[in-house]
Design an enzyme around this catalytic site. Structure first.
Site, short mmCIF file in Angstrom:
data_model
loop_
_atom_site.label_atom_id
_atom_site.label_comp_id
_atom_site.label_asym_id
_atom_site.label_seq_id
_atom_site.Cartn_x
_atom_site.Cartn_y
_atom_site.Cartn_z
N ASN A 7 0.86 -1.18 0.00
CA ASN A 7 0.00 0.00 0.00
C ASN A 7 0.90 1.24 0.00
O ASN A 7 1.69 1.45 0.93
CB ASN A 7 -0.89 -0.04 1.25
CG ASN A 7 -1.84 1.14 1.30
OD1 ASN A 7 -1.44 2.27 1.02
ND2 ASN A 7 -3.07 0.90 1.67
N HIS A 10 0.96 5.99 1.96
CA HIS A 10 1.75 6.76 2.92
C HIS A 10 2.85 7.56 2.24
O HIS A 10 3.31 8.57 2.77
CB HIS A 10 2.34 5.83 3.98
CG HIS A 10 1.27 5.02 4.65
ND1 HIS A 10 0.48 5.51 5.65
CD2 HIS A 10 0.81 3.76 4.41
CE1 HIS A 10 -0.39 4.59 6.02
NE2 HIS A 10 -0.22 3.51 5.27
N HIS A 47 -5.42 3.89 -2.18
CA HIS A 47 -6.77 4.29 -1.76
C HIS A 47 -7.02 5.70 -2.25
O HIS A 47 -6.37 6.65 -1.80
CB HIS A 47 -6.83 4.22 -0.22
CG HIS A 47 -8.18 4.48 0.36
ND1 HIS A 47 -8.43 4.34 1.70
CD2 HIS A 47 -9.36 4.88 -0.19
CE1 HIS A 47 -9.69 4.64 1.96
NE2 HIS A 47 -10.27 4.98 0.83
N ARG A 49 -9.12 8.44 -1.80
CA ARG A 49 -10.15 8.87 -0.84
C ARG A 49 -10.97 10.01 -1.42
O ARG A 49 -10.48 10.79 -2.24
CB ARG A 49 -9.51 9.33 0.46
CG ARG A 49 -8.81 8.21 1.22
CD ARG A 49 -8.32 8.73 2.56
NE ARG A 49 -9.42 8.89 3.48
CZ ARG A 49 -9.66 8.10 4.52
NH1 ARG A 49 -8.86 7.09 4.78
NH2 ARG A 49 -10.69 8.31 5.30
N ARG A 53 -6.86 13.14 0.34
CA ARG A 53 -5.84 13.59 1.29
C ARG A 53 -4.44 13.07 0.97
O ARG A 53 -3.46 13.64 1.39
CB ARG A 53 -6.23 13.22 2.72
CG ARG A 53 -6.11 11.75 3.03
CD ARG A 53 -6.28 11.49 4.50
NE ARG A 53 -7.63 11.82 4.94
CZ ARG A 53 -8.21 11.25 6.00
NH1 ARG A 53 -7.56 10.36 6.70
NH2 ARG A 53 -9.44 11.57 6.35
N GLU A 74 -8.37 0.68 -3.45
CA GLU A 74 -9.23 0.76 -2.25
C GLU A 74 -10.16 1.94 -2.43
O GLU A 74 -9.71 3.03 -2.83
CB GLU A 74 -8.35 1.05 -1.03
CG GLU A 74 -8.02 -0.14 -0.21
CD GLU A 74 -7.26 0.28 1.02
OE1 GLU A 74 -7.65 1.27 1.67
OE2 GLU A 74 -6.25 -0.37 1.30
N THR A 105 -8.23 3.90 7.55
CA THR A 105 -9.49 3.16 7.62
C THR A 105 -9.60 2.48 8.99
O THR A 105 -8.79 1.62 9.32
CB THR A 105 -9.52 2.10 6.50
OG1 THR A 105 -9.09 2.72 5.30
CG2 THR A 105 -10.92 1.56 6.32
N GLU A 155 -11.28 -8.99 2.68
CA GLU A 155 -10.01 -8.67 3.34
C GLU A 155 -10.31 -8.55 4.82
O GLU A 155 -11.09 -7.68 5.24
CB GLU A 155 -9.40 -7.37 2.80
CG GLU A 155 -8.09 -7.04 3.51
CD GLU A 155 -7.32 -5.88 2.88
OE1 GLU A 155 -7.40 -5.72 1.62
OE2 GLU A 155 -6.65 -5.15 3.62
N HIS A 196 -3.99 -4.36 7.59
CA HIS A 196 -4.11 -3.22 8.50
C HIS A 196 -3.29 -3.46 9.76
O HIS A 196 -3.55 -4.40 10.50
CB HIS A 196 -5.56 -2.90 8.89
CG HIS A 196 -5.74 -1.43 9.16
ND1 HIS A 196 -5.28 -0.83 10.30
CD2 HIS A 196 -6.28 -0.45 8.41
CE1 HIS A 196 -5.56 0.47 10.26
NE2 HIS A 196 -6.15 0.73 9.11
N1 PXP Z 1 -5.95 -2.79 3.96
C1 PXP Z 1 -6.86 -1.80 4.00
C2 PXP Z 1 -8.24 -2.09 3.53
C3 PXP Z 1 -6.52 -0.51 4.45
O1 PXP Z 1 -7.44 0.47 4.49
C4 PXP Z 1 -5.19 -0.26 4.84
C5 PXP Z 1 -4.79 1.11 5.29
O2 PXP Z 1 -4.80 1.99 4.23
C6 PXP Z 1 -4.26 -1.31 4.76
C7 PXP Z 1 -4.67 -2.57 4.34
C8 PXP Z 1 -2.83 -1.12 5.13
O3 PXP Z 1 -2.72 -0.80 6.48
P1 PXP Z 1 -1.32 -0.38 7.08
O4 PXP Z 1 -0.93 0.91 6.45
O5 PXP Z 1 -1.58 -0.27 8.54
O6 PXP Z 1 -0.34 -1.46 6.72
#
Ligand code: PXP
Length: 246
Positions: A7, A10, A47, A49, A53, A74, A105, A155, A196
């Site tokens: 992901n 960040h 994602h 959004r 953001r 996402e 999320t 998921e 997550h």
């Molecule tokens: N899966 C989903 C559905 C998420 O919303 C997120 C956070 O954006 C993640 C995985 C990844 O989470 P993390 O950044 O804590 O690894």
């Protein structure tokens, strides 16, 4: 083999902290996706959004061009983003709940309460050849409802597992919940992803949860990249300071 989806949201969060509203800036989440793929990641997750953001529209279209593995978009189940996804055609969408005030999320989708609108979105995605995953808490009713919608994946939200991890009893309880959920989902014909809060400390214990296909991980990988890459970045800057004529 357990697969890794990286992901890259960040990376965009960091860029937006300095370059919000500007057409480009660093670090580039698309470059991060390419580096992740070159390192062996099996998929890229981003994602888009509603409040934009972090990931911007231009990122998501460039990602569609360059991602060679699987693009996992996402998204919230809202009409504007559904329309965009149908045009973008990622390999898979992961439907997530989205609240403006949350940092990331925070909870899973309520599939039971939102069955009708989720069913319609699943149908539209299926017709467009896009797989659907539903981001849900490890909860029996949510898994049942997801299976009845006919989506390919769920998921499982591992946020509670990650929070409980330092406490042995809490960790075991969450692992048992994830295990039961994965078994239930598999028996109902769903494929099971998870994500997550997963990190370099809590990941190995998750191996005991059966039927997992892919883990989606963002924050810990991007954080670690700073730790393991900072020395190189400082050394490169120091080289630019060399030969100062003063
Ligand atoms: N899966 C989903 C559905 C998420 O919303 C997120 C956070 O954006 C993640 C995985 C990844 O989470 P993390 O950044 O804590 O690894």
């Amino acid at each position: 083999m357990l697969k890794l989806g990286v992901n890259i949201d960040h990376v965009a969060t960091l860029r937006e902290a300095r370059y919000r509203g500007q057409p480009q800036g660093e670090p580039d989440p698309v470059l991060a996706a390419q580096i992740s793929e070159a390192a062996g990641a099996h998929g890229i997750t981003a994602h888009l959004r509603e409040d934009r953001r972090h990931i911007q529209d231009r990122d998501i279209w460039r990602l569609r061009e360059v991602v060679k593995t699987r693009l996992n978009l996402e998204m919230a189940n809202i009409p504007a983003i559904v329309t965009l996804a149908l045009k973008l055609k990622p390999e898979i969408v992961c439907l997530v709940p989205e609240k403006r005030m949350e940092v990331t999320t925070e909870g899973g989708l309520d599939v039971v309460a939102n069955r009708a609108s989720l069913a319609e979105t699943c149908r539209q995605m299926r017709d467009a050849g896009i797989e659907v995953s539903l981001f849900i808490d490890p909860d029996e009713r949510q898994i049942d409802a997801s299976a009845r919608l006919g989506c390919e994946f769920i998921e499982l939200h591992t946020g509670q597992y990650a929070r409980q991890f330092p406490d042995a009893a809490g960790r075991e309880q969450e692992l048992a919940r994830l295990t039961a959920s994965a078994r239930q989902a598999h028996a109902l014909g769903l494929r099971v992803n998870a994500g997550h809060g997963l990190n370099y400390h809590n990941l190995t214990a998750l191996h005991q949860v059966p039927h997992l296909v892919e883990l989606n991980i963002g924050h810990s990988i991007i954080s670690r990249a700073i730790t393991v890459g900072l020395g190189t970045a400082v050394a490169e800057m120091l080289r630019l300071l060399e030969n100062y004529p003063g």
